[in-house]
Design a protein around this motif. Structure first.
Motif, PDB file in Angstrom:
ATOM      1  N   GLY A 132     -14.277 -12.751  10.899  1.00 30.90           N
ATOM      2  CA  GLY A 132     -13.451 -13.716  10.172  1.00 30.90           C
ATOM      3  C   GLY A 132     -12.236 -13.149   9.477  1.00 30.90           C
ATOM      4  O   GLY A 132     -11.531 -13.885   8.771  1.00 30.90           O
ATOM      5  N   PHE A 133     -11.953 -11.871   9.668  1.00 36.07           N
ATOM      6  CA  PHE A 133     -10.769 -11.275   9.048  1.00 36.07           C
ATOM      7  C   PHE A 133      -9.536 -11.574   9.895  1.00 36.07           C
ATOM      8  O   PHE A 133      -9.609 -11.628  11.124  1.00 36.07           O
ATOM      9  N   VAL A 134      -8.414 -11.754   9.211  1.00 37.89           N
ATOM     10  CA  VAL A 134      -7.137 -11.934   9.900  1.00 37.89           C
ATOM     11  C   VAL A 134      -6.190 -10.829   9.446  1.00 37.89           C
ATOM     12  O   VAL A 134      -6.279 -10.328   8.325  1.00 37.89           O
ATOM     13  N   THR A 135      -5.294 -10.466  10.325  1.00 39.74           N
ATOM     14  CA  THR A 135      -4.279  -9.474   9.993  1.00 39.74           C
ATOM     15  C   THR A 135      -3.175 -10.179   9.214  1.00 39.74           C
ATOM     16  O   THR A 135      -2.582 -11.139   9.703  1.00 39.74           O
ATOM     17  N   ILE A 136      -2.955  -9.696   7.989  1.00 35.67           N
ATOM     18  CA  ILE A 136      -1.923 -10.326   7.155  1.00 35.67           C
ATOM     19  C   ILE A 136      -0.701  -9.435   6.992  1.00 35.67           C
ATOM     20  O   ILE A 136       0.294  -9.843   6.416  1.00 35.67           O
ATOM     21  N   GLY A 137      -0.793  -8.220   7.528  1.00 34.50           N
ATOM     22  CA  GLY A 137       0.346  -7.323   7.449  1.00 34.50           C
ATOM     23  C   GLY A 137       0.181  -6.153   8.404  1.00 34.50           C
ATOM     24  O   GLY A 137      -0.931  -5.784   8.787  1.00 34.50           O
ATOM     25  N   ARG A 138       1.296  -5.610   8.799  1.00 29.55           N
ATOM     26  CA  ARG A 138       1.332  -4.436   9.674  1.00 29.55           C
ATOM     27  C   ARG A 138       2.242  -3.415   8.994  1.00 29.55           C
ATOM     28  O   ARG A 138       3.381  -3.730   8.669  1.00 29.55           O
ATOM     29  N   LEU A 139       1.720  -2.218   8.785  1.00 30.41           N
ATOM     30  CA  LEU A 139       2.461  -1.162   8.111  1.00 30.41           C
ATOM     31  C   LEU A 139       2.921  -0.154   9.167  1.00 30.41           C
ATOM     32  O   LEU A 139       2.120   0.638   9.669  1.00 30.41           O
ATOM     33  N   PRO A 140       4.190  -0.193   9.536  1.00 32.97           N
ATOM     34  CA  PRO A 140       4.686   0.655  10.621  1.00 32.97           C
ATOM     35  C   PRO A 140       4.544   2.146  10.307  1.00 32.97           C
ATOM     36  O   PRO A 140       4.990   2.618   9.258  1.00 32.97           O
ATOM     37  N   GLY A 141       3.895   2.862  11.196  1.00 31.28           N
ATOM     38  CA  GLY A 141       3.774   4.316  11.069  1.00 31.28           C
ATOM     39  C   GLY A 141       3.034   4.785   9.835  1.00 31.28           C
ATOM     40  O   GLY A 141       3.198   5.929   9.417  1.00 31.28           O
ATOM     41  N   ALA A 142       2.192   3.950   9.251  1.00 30.06           N
ATOM     42  CA  ALA A 142       1.555   4.275   7.971  1.00 30.06           C
ATOM     43  C   ALA A 142       0.396   5.257   8.082  1.00 30.06           C
ATOM     44  O   ALA A 142      -0.085   5.749   7.066  1.00 30.06           O
ATOM     45  N   PHE A 143      -0.061   5.549   9.303  1.00 29.84           N
ATOM     46  CA  PHE A 143      -1.183   6.469   9.463  1.00 29.84           C
ATOM     47  C   PHE A 143      -0.775   7.614  10.383  1.00 29.84           C
ATOM     48  O   PHE A 143      -0.280   7.379  11.488  1.00 29.84           O
ATOM     49  N   GLN A 144      -0.988   8.830   9.907  1.00 22.75           N
ATOM     50  CA  GLN A 144      -0.698  10.016  10.719  1.00 22.75           C
ATOM     51  C   GLN A 144      -1.930  10.355  11.548  1.00 22.75           C
ATOM     52  O   GLN A 144      -2.850  11.017  11.069  1.00 22.75           O
ATOM     53  N   HIS A 145      -1.921   9.880  12.774  1.00 25.07           N
ATOM     54  CA  HIS A 145      -3.015  10.164  13.702  1.00 25.07           C
ATOM     55  C   HIS A 145      -2.825  11.582  14.219  1.00 25.07           C
ATOM     56  O   HIS A 145      -1.733  11.941  14.654  1.00 25.07           O
ATOM     57  N   HIS A 146      -3.874  12.393  14.172  1.00 20.97           N
ATOM     58  CA  HIS A 146      -3.717  13.805  14.518  1.00 20.97           C
ATOM     59  C   HIS A 146      -3.417  14.021  16.000  1.00 20.97           C
ATOM     60  O   HIS A 146      -2.916  15.083  16.375  1.00 20.97           O
ATOM     61  N   GLU A 147      -3.675  13.046  16.858  1.00 19.77           N
ATOM     62  CA  GLU A 147      -3.372  13.189  18.281  1.00 19.77           C
ATOM     63  C   GLU A 147      -2.186  12.329  18.717  1.00 19.77           C
ATOM     64  O   GLU A 147      -1.401  12.740  19.560  1.00 19.77           O
ATOM     65  N   GLN A 148      -2.051  11.133  18.141  1.00 23.25           N
ATOM     66  CA  GLN A 148      -1.042  10.184  18.603  1.00 23.25           C
ATOM     67  C   GLN A 148       0.186  10.106  17.705  1.00 23.25           C
ATOM     68  O   GLN A 148       1.090   9.323  17.970  1.00 23.25           O
ATOM     69  N   GLY A 149       0.211  10.904  16.669  1.00 25.50           N
ATOM     70  CA  GLY A 149       1.344  10.868  15.749  1.00 25.50           C
ATOM     71  C   GLY A 149       1.253   9.678  14.817  1.00 25.50           C
ATOM     72  O   GLY A 149       0.169   9.155  14.557  1.00 25.50           O
ATOM     73  N   ASP A 150       2.378   9.236  14.296  1.00 24.96           N
ATOM     74  CA  ASP A 150       2.400   8.121  13.362  1.00 24.96           C
ATOM     75  C   ASP A 150       2.102   6.819  14.099  1.00 24.96           C
ATOM     76  O   ASP A 150       2.803   6.458  15.057  1.00 24.96           O
ATOM     77  N   VAL A 151       1.046   6.134  13.652  1.00 22.85           N
ATOM     78  CA  VAL A 151       0.676   4.851  14.237  1.00 22.85           C
ATOM     79  C   VAL A 151       0.632   3.814  13.120  1.00 22.85           C
ATOM     80  O   VAL A 151       0.527   4.150  11.938  1.00 22.85           O
ATOM     81  N   ASP A 152       0.693   2.571  13.510  1.00 20.21           N
ATOM     82  CA  ASP A 152       0.676   1.484  12.534  1.00 20.21           C
ATOM     83  C   ASP A 152      -0.713   1.335  11.907  1.00 20.21           C
ATOM     84  O   ASP A 152      -1.719   1.738  12.486  1.00 20.21           O
ATOM     85  N   ALA A 153      -0.725   0.729  10.746  1.00 22.25           N
ATOM     86  CA  ALA A 153      -1.968   0.353  10.081  1.00 22.25           C
ATOM     87  C   ALA A 153      -1.894  -1.133   9.764  1.00 22.25           C
ATOM     88  O   ALA A 153      -0.817  -1.674   9.496  1.00 22.25           O
ATOM     89  N   LEU A 154      -3.042  -1.778   9.825  1.00 28.13           N
ATOM     90  CA  LEU A 154      -3.118  -3.206   9.555  1.00 28.13           C
ATOM     91  C   LEU A 154      -3.747  -3.451   8.192  1.00 28.13           C
ATOM     92  O   LEU A 154      -4.634  -2.711   7.762  1.00 28.13           O
ATOM     93  N   VAL A 155      -3.314  -4.512   7.532  1.00 31.73           N
ATOM     94  CA  VAL A 155      -3.966  -5.031   6.348  1.00 31.73           C
ATOM     95  C   VAL A 155      -4.696  -6.279   6.816  1.00 31.73           C
ATOM     96  O   VAL A 155      -4.086  -7.189   7.399  1.00 31.73           O
ATOM     97  N   MET A 156      -6.021  -6.301   6.601  1.00 33.96           N
ATOM     98  CA  MET A 156      -6.837  -7.421   7.068  1.00 33.96           C
ATOM     99  C   MET A 156      -7.528  -8.068   5.875  1.00 33.96           C
ATOM    100  O   MET A 156      -7.889  -7.392   4.912  1.00 33.96           O
ATOM    101  N   PHE A 157      -7.719  -9.396   5.969  1.00 30.34           N
ATOM    102  CA  PHE A 157      -8.158 -10.178   4.810  1.00 30.34           C
ATOM    103  C   PHE A 157      -9.021 -11.345   5.254  1.00 30.34           C
ATOM    104  O   PHE A 157      -8.822 -11.901   6.340  1.00 30.34           O
ATOM    105  N   ARG A 158      -9.944 -11.717   4.381  1.00 30.32           N
ATOM    106  CA  ARG A 158     -10.681 -12.978   4.570  1.00 30.32           C
ATOM    107  C   ARG A 158     -11.171 -13.479   3.231  1.00 30.32           C
ATOM    108  O   ARG A 158     -11.500 -12.710   2.337  1.00 30.32           O
ATOM    109  N   HIS A 159     -11.208 -14.796   3.099  1.00 34.08           N
ATOM    110  CA  HIS A 159     -11.804 -15.418   1.918  1.00 34.08           C
ATOM    111  C   HIS A 159     -13.319 -15.370   2.054  1.00 34.08           C
ATOM    112  O   HIS A 159     -13.861 -15.393   3.154  1.00 34.08           O
ATOM    113  N   LEU A 160     -13.994 -15.340   0.930  1.00 36.37           N
ATOM    114  CA  LEU A 160     -15.452 -15.360   0.942  1.00 36.37           C
ATOM    115  C   LEU A 160     -15.947 -16.758   0.610  1.00 36.37           C
ATOM    116  O   LEU A 160     -17.033 -17.128   0.829  1.00 36.37           O
TER     117      LEU A 160
END
Length: 160
Positions: A132-160
């Motif tokens: 039930g989580f939805v992606t509410i944001g995308r952070l470009p290059g926010a994660f330094q993946h040790h093999e793939q370099g800078d990759v995006d990270a998602l912010v995911m959210f759901r109401h309870l």
């Protein structure tokens, strides 16, 4: 499967789950060289409720639940989940997520947010969407993946 709060004596089993995840460096924005003490201090910090999943008498996963922010953001929960690598594909993460949603409701949280879901972690993204989580944001290059370099990270959210 049993999911319960962490008890004294669970530390080694938790470390055996956290250590490979840290070394892999592809799902959490945590130092890959953390020691056992550093990892357990983080995972079992006083501001978190920490849990283990037990299947067939073995700890197969662990998660924590905490407030995502203080003050005006304290009504939104945040969790971190790790399944033992040898137990992948057995529904452990799904069961922990379902448990965490109920635990968050019981604790008075009104929503849950994941602040940094690595975009290359397709298995987790699919599971969170299924839960039930939805992606509410995308952070470009926010994660330094040790093999793939800078990759995006998602912010995911759901109401309870």
């Amino acid at each position: 499967m049993i999911i319960r709060q962490v008890q004294p004596g669970d530390e080694e089993a938790i470390w055996q789950i956290l250590s490979p995840m840290l070394k892999a460096g592809d799902t959490y924005a945590l130092p890959r060289d953390w020691t056992r003490e550093q990892a357990l201090t983080y995972w079992l910090a006083p501001e978190k409720q920490s849990f283990v999943a037990i299947k067939d008498g073995r700890v197969t996963g662990t998660y924590y639940l905490r407030a995502n922010q203080a003050g005006g953001g304290a009504h939104v929960a945040n969790c971190g989940y790790v399944t033992a690598s040898w137990a992948a594909g057995q529904g452990i993460a799904k069961a922990m997520c379902a448990h965490s949603l109920e635990a968050a409701r019981e604790a008075g949280f009104r929503a849950m947010q994941f602040n940094l879901v690595v975009s290359t972690n397709l298995r987790a993204i699919g599971l969170w969407q299924h839960m039930g989580f939805v992606t509410i944001g995308r952070l470009p290059g926010a994660f330094q993946h040790h093999e793939q370099g800078d990759v995006d990270a998602l912010v995911m959210f759901r109401h309870l």
